[in-house]
Design an enzyme around this catalytic site. Structure first.
Site, PDB file in Angstrom:
ATOM      1  N   CYS A  57       0.079   5.396   7.458  1.00  0.00           N
ATOM      2  CA  CYS A  57      -1.242   4.985   7.952  1.00  0.00           C
ATOM      3  C   CYS A  57      -1.145   4.056   9.164  1.00  0.00           C
ATOM      4  CB  CYS A  57      -1.992   4.281   6.825  1.00  0.00           C
ATOM      5  SG  CYS A  57      -3.642   3.748   7.304  1.00  0.00           S
ATOM      6  N   CYS A  76      -9.763 -12.536  21.034  1.00  0.00           N
ATOM      7  CA  CYS A  76      -9.120 -11.522  20.183  1.00  0.00           C
ATOM      8  C   CYS A  76      -7.982 -10.841  20.941  1.00  0.00           C
ATOM      9  CB  CYS A  76     -10.151 -10.491  19.710  1.00  0.00           C
ATOM     10  SG  CYS A  76     -10.970  -9.641  21.066  1.00  0.00           S
ATOM     11  N   CYS A 118       0.831  -1.204   0.000  1.00  0.00           N
ATOM     12  CA  CYS A 118       0.000   0.000   0.000  1.00  0.00           C
ATOM     13  C   CYS A 118       0.865   1.253   0.000  1.00  0.00           C
ATOM     14  CB  CYS A 118      -0.912   0.000   1.222  1.00  0.00           C
ATOM     15  SG  CYS A 118      -1.852   1.519   1.391  1.00  0.00           S
TER      16      CYS A 118
END
Length: 443
Positions: free
Chosen positions: A85, A400, A79
């Site tokens: 980012c 998670c 990317c």
């Protein structure tokens, strides 16, 4: 007295270091001047130069300036926005090495925090590495200096929004439209009062919820509706809390949906309801849970943190009876509706705050053959005190957050006499240090 607040400036000169290992967030670990340094952008085995971004008494943080000797696992980031980012952190690490990193982190947490070791490991569940992300919260900000709107994720460790054109990890319905979202907001009267877009992709529809801090004008509404119609998207605005979400286009709200053909279940959900971000991995994860929990027609199963029934309804296709429990009343209402829509009658649902077992209803005192836990990042510690009531032969834990899973595994093994039979990772969030995992316990 007046001098205490003065911070010593950070050294500006790049410093050489050898990276020894990984930290749990995917940063490289080096030792410099007797201090641990967490270096962003560095891989184990690499020689790098870095600059400090923070120096504390017992540790420091830095970011890579130059890779002097590269790891064989290093790949070019795909990317163009990766360097800035904050949405991804590991695009420069090969896919296999990302999985190996997550497996090592999981086992390390089990040993260090839970003082437990799984008897065996599941092969990792793997899915697409790009275009996988079907939900996202995108920041929006009008930047007067640039004279335009920015839409996207925030920069690393910053509130600034990245000047993005596209995003290759988002589902194309979102990732290829970042520019279009920015142009839409730029033309609204309240462009400076619209801080975020909540986006969710279903199998047949995609929804955008624009968070607005003042009421849109008639012209704003017309523009939003036109955008929805032209792009084939469901558009909503949200003025206050969740209950203020109102459809703009189409005028009546439509549910989003996803299906699990193997279990003959279709789920309907709203644009702000919690669903897994990676649908391909979600399907594999459900199949794996079904395989290891192996519910039988005469068995009672307890599904805690059940959400809108993601595991409950497939389990009910096999088990005698399933009890689903969840903290949010809206999610439970949704689960009840999903069960009815799928013609599933052997389930019951309860709303309960699972961090306060004393307030849990009669379901918490019953016996179950098997239990499934799928908590949020904070884990399931409080509700584990009910484990002796359930007398479950098998507990499957979907997590998670490996550190709270490891802590809870320690409790199940050392306090309640369960064995940690098997554990493994699921690649729910490629290119990030986020670790999704599954663990199986037997009495």
């Amino acid at each position: 007295m007046g001098h205490r607040g003065k911070r010593k400036p950070l050294p500006a000169e790049p410093i050489a270091a050898h990276i020894e290992s990984f930290a749990h967030d995917g940063k490289g670990i080096a030792h410099v001047d007797g201090r641990v340094v967490f270096v962003d952008g560095a891989l184990p085995g690499e020689d790098v130069t870095f600059v400090y971004t923070e120096i504390k008494r017992d540790y420091a943080a830095g970011r890579v300036v130059e890779i002097v000797t590269a790891s064989p696992d290093r790949v070019p980031a795909r990317c163009r926005h990766f360097a800035l980012c904050g949405g991804c952190s590991l695009q420069y690490l090969s896919e296999d090495a990302q999985i190996a990193l997550k497996e090592d982190l999981l086992l390390d947490q089990f040993r260090r925090i839970g003082k437990v070791e799984p008897a065996a490991q599941f092969p990792p569940l793997r899915g697409p590495h790009w275009s996988y992300r079907s939900r996202a919260r995108l920041g929006a900000r009008y930047v007067a200096k640039k004279g335009r709107e920015l839409v996207g994720f925030r920069e690393h460790a910053s509130a600034k929004i990245v000047d993005m054109t596209d995003c290759p990890v988002l589902h194309p319905a979102l990732g290829e439209r970042i520019q279009a979202f920015a142009e839409l907001i730029e033309g609204l009267s309240l462009r400076e009062r619209l801080p975020q877009i909540e986006a969710a992709v279903g199998e047949e529809r995609t929804a955008l919820v624009f968070r607005v801090l003042e009421d849109p004008t008639a012209e704003d509404f017309a523009r939003l509706a036109r955008f929805g119609k032209d792009q084939g998207l469901d558009v909503y605005i949200q003025r206050e809390g969740r209950d203020s979400v109102a459809p703009v286009y189409p005028e009546t709200a439509h549910d989003l949906s996803y299906s699990l053909p193997e279990w003959e279940v279709t789920f309907r959900f709203g644009p702000l309801d919690f669903t897994q971000v990676n649908m391909a991995i979600n399907r594999q994860m459900i199949d794996q849970v079904m395989q290891v929990l192996d519910p039988q027609p005469e068995e009672r199963v307890l599904d805690l943190f059940c959400g809108l029934g993601n595991f409950t309804l497939p389990l009910a296709r096999r088990a005698g009876h399933v009890t689903g429990v969840e903290g949010g009343a809206e999610a439970v209402a949704r689960a009840i509706r999903n069960a009815a829509d799928n013609g599933i009658g052997n389930v019951e649902f309860h709303v309960a705050d699972l961090s306060k077992p004393e307030s849990c209803g009669s379901w918490a005192g019953r016996e179950y053959h098997k239990v499934l836990l799928d908590p949020s990042r904070s884990g399931a510690l409080e509700i584990l005190q009910c484990v002796p009531n359930w007398k479950a032969g098998r507990i499957v834990y979907v997590s998670c957050n490996p550190s709270t899973l490891a802590r809870d595994a320690g409790v199940l093994v050392h306090e309640y006499g369960y064995r940690l039979l098997k554990a493994g990772v699921m690649d729910m969030f490629p290119h990030t240090a986020h670790v999704e995992s599954i663990a199986v316990f037997e009495r």
